[in-house]
Write a protein that holds these residues in place. Sequence first.
Motif, short mmCIF file in Angstrom:
data_model
loop_
_atom_site.label_atom_id
_atom_site.label_comp_id
_atom_site.label_asym_id
_atom_site.label_seq_id
_atom_site.Cartn_x
_atom_site.Cartn_y
_atom_site.Cartn_z
N ALA A 85 117.80 -39.53 45.08
CA ALA A 85 117.50 -38.24 46.18
C ALA A 85 117.82 -37.00 45.66
N ALA A 86 118.98 -37.04 45.06
CA ALA A 86 119.34 -35.26 44.62
C ALA A 86 118.50 -34.71 43.76
N LYS A 87 117.81 -35.41 43.69
CA LYS A 87 116.46 -34.92 42.30
C LYS A 87 115.63 -34.27 43.32
N LEU A 88 114.87 -35.48 44.70
CA LEU A 88 114.30 -34.68 45.48
C LEU A 88 114.75 -33.43 46.41
N ARG A 89 116.17 -33.37 46.42
CA ARG A 89 116.82 -32.04 47.34
C ARG A 89 116.45 -30.97 46.29
N GLU A 90 116.30 -31.56 45.14
CA GLU A 90 116.77 -30.13 44.30
C GLU A 90 115.27 -29.66 44.14
N MET A 91 114.44 -30.10 44.58
CA MET A 91 112.88 -30.18 43.93
C MET A 91 112.45 -29.42 45.57
N PHE A 92 112.85 -29.66 46.48
CA PHE A 92 112.12 -29.32 47.84
C PHE A 92 113.22 -27.86 48.01
N PHE A 93 114.35 -28.13 48.08
CA PHE A 93 115.29 -26.25 47.57
C PHE A 93 114.53 -25.47 46.51
N GLN A 94 113.99 -25.91 45.83
CA GLN A 94 113.33 -24.88 44.66
C GLN A 94 112.87 -24.75 45.47
#
Length: 381
Positions: A170-179
Amino acid sequence: MLIKNGTIHDAVNALPYQADIALRDGVIAAIGPGLQPLDGEEVLDAAGKQVYPGFVDAHSHLGLDNYGMGWEGHDYNEMGDVLACQLRGIDSFNPRDTAIPAALRGGVTTVGTGPGSANVLGGTFLAVKTYGSCVDDMVIQAEVAMKCAFGENPKRCYKEKGNSARMTTAAKLREMFFQARDYGERKAAAGDDPLKRPKFDMKLEALLPVLRGEIPLKAHAHRADDICTAIRIAKEFGVKLTLEHCTEGHLIVEELQRAGWPVAVGPTLTHASKIELVNKTFETPGILARAGLQVSIITDSPVIPQQYLPLCAGLAVKAGMDPFAALQAITINPAKHLGVAGRVGSLELGKDADVVVANGDPMVSDTVIEAVILNGQKVAG
């Protein structure tokens, strides 16, 4: 071609009816009684036969996991990059995969196919017809969704590469969306000034259509908590979502009703090969359809051979699903799921001339599919 005297199951009207169908210039030109052929037009007499739209599978890996080729033909999981959103399924699709003509003989004329579920982000799915020699001539839409995966698969495939827990996925997916959101804002602020634009990033570029709402996030999720995580992240970033597999969807019906996203259920005709599949049942699609959700039934081919899509719908009927809802789950609903219902998924004027003629109900195992017509041309049977 003119199909005469068949019993029409158009996937729009619950009750079948007897009519003729005129297929001209690759589309459905007319439906009704007493149609007459044009000069030189082929006539297919379907008296006593059942006529259906070509079947559609919303979630497959057809053409990317080549039948009988082992590892050499495995082209649907990138095992070296847990965040592979820059990949496009169309670039791995092999029209000469021998599973494709088998699918066609089974009446499956359109599939949504693309990357598997090893990666947190795996790349884009395409919607493609099941007949042709070059994918560029077969494709309906080159990018219909961005694949992502929750649950056991990313944990198992990347446990030695920094992804061994659900919260990490979940954190990796969120990070990509934030970026990607920041990247898109910087691009927009730069306008036409190339000196102000952020450095080109192919991964972040690939996520911009998701953030803009042009394509959905296609979320592999079996367990109820994974389904809820997918819904939660979609809400956080305001993106569209389709829920793939949805194995425990029957356990969270109210949550799925509130979210309202399309669900694709399956593959159900398999052994529970991992812990997140222990609650798998053919009752799930019927339960979710009765709850008012848009339900598709899927094979996840090669998990279930693509040609057995109608039989999976039949097993859902055996488990209590309404037969018309089951038909819609392998025709118009997956077409909507993929965003291509304007062309395929039902027998309606102006849609692609993809038609299946059978000697009975194709959801029953002893039914014979006698003709498969794709883009107005008989290609099987």
